[in-house]
Design a protein around this motif. Sequence first.
Motif, PDB file in Angstrom:
ATOM      1  N   GLU A  76       2.836  -8.074   5.072  1.00  0.00           N
ATOM      2  CA  GLU A  76       1.516  -8.270   5.983  1.00  0.00           C
ATOM      3  C   GLU A  76       1.108  -7.071   6.483  1.00  0.00           C
ATOM      4  O   GLU A  76       1.851  -5.889   6.917  1.00  0.00           O
ATOM      5  N   ALA A  77      -0.249  -7.025   6.683  1.00  0.00           N
ATOM      6  CA  ALA A  77      -0.964  -6.176   7.476  1.00  0.00           C
ATOM      7  C   ALA A  77      -1.616  -6.751   8.735  1.00  0.00           C
ATOM      8  O   ALA A  77      -2.158  -7.812   8.500  1.00  0.00           O
TER       9      ALA A  77
ATOM     10  N   LYS B   4       3.930   1.510   8.124  1.00  0.00           N
ATOM     11  CA  LYS B   4       3.117   2.527   7.604  1.00  0.00           C
ATOM     12  C   LYS B   4       1.764   2.098   8.249  1.00  0.00           C
ATOM     13  O   LYS B   4       1.255   0.949   8.548  1.00  0.00           O
TER      14      LYS B   4
ATOM     15  N   VAL C 183      -5.004   0.511   9.524  1.00  0.00           N
ATOM     16  CA  VAL C 183      -4.414  -0.871   8.820  1.00  0.00           C
ATOM     17  C   VAL C 183      -2.847  -0.566   9.087  1.00  0.00           C
ATOM     18  O   VAL C 183      -2.441   0.374   8.592  1.00  0.00           O
TER      19      VAL C 183
ATOM     20  N   ILE D  47       0.947  -1.752   8.380  1.00  0.00           N
ATOM     21  CA  ILE D  47       1.679  -2.642   7.342  1.00  0.00           C
ATOM     22  C   ILE D  47       2.889  -2.589   7.592  1.00  0.00           C
ATOM     23  O   ILE D  47       3.696  -1.651   7.961  1.00  0.00           O
ATOM     24  N   ASN D  48       3.585  -3.585   7.545  1.00  0.00           N
ATOM     25  CA  ASN D  48       5.271  -3.928   7.787  1.00  0.00           C
ATOM     26  C   ASN D  48       5.588  -4.081   6.344  1.00  0.00           C
ATOM     27  O   ASN D  48       5.499  -5.149   5.447  1.00  0.00           O
ATOM     28  N   LEU D  49       6.435  -3.172   5.925  1.00  0.00           N
ATOM     29  CA  LEU D  49       6.788  -3.211   4.482  1.00  0.00           C
ATOM     30  C   LEU D  49       8.627  -3.602   4.520  1.00  0.00           C
ATOM     31  O   LEU D  49       9.110  -3.556   3.500  1.00  0.00           O
TER      32      LEU D  49
END
Length: 140
Positions: free
Chosen positions: A42-43, A63, A108, A110-112
């Motif tokens: 999700e972001a 990120k 933005v 982002i959780n990878l």
Amino acid sequence: MKTKLSFLYILVLVMVFGISGNLWAGDTTTKMEKIRIIEPGEAERCATDFFVDNIGKEEADLKVVLGHKVYVSEMLQAGERRAFDLPATINVARLRGREDVSFDDIAVIINLGPKSHMRVRCVDLRENPLKGKDALTVFK
């Protein structure tokens, strides 16, 4: 004599509670924040300064996208926290040659993953109310 003394006590109480009430009211309006837990994949978007916390028990891949490219790529350990000053981050990115980044961009986050959750807090700090016109600028 008792009337004057009673009046003095009431006056002191009004002053103490009035001043503490004003101090308390000033503290509640210092910042606005939006908090969201993002799961892997999700972001979240922040147009202001932001904090990122890894609240999971495993490391997480963070990120941060500025413009159209990833600018920050880090692995956050469990319980680790990062703070980002968005205008300063944009300024550093532009100084490093990122011409696609403008000063009105939105970050933005982002959780990878792979498994950890992150807490993102977008914080909008208001202007310093004590900062005013400096009377000594003529001499500086």
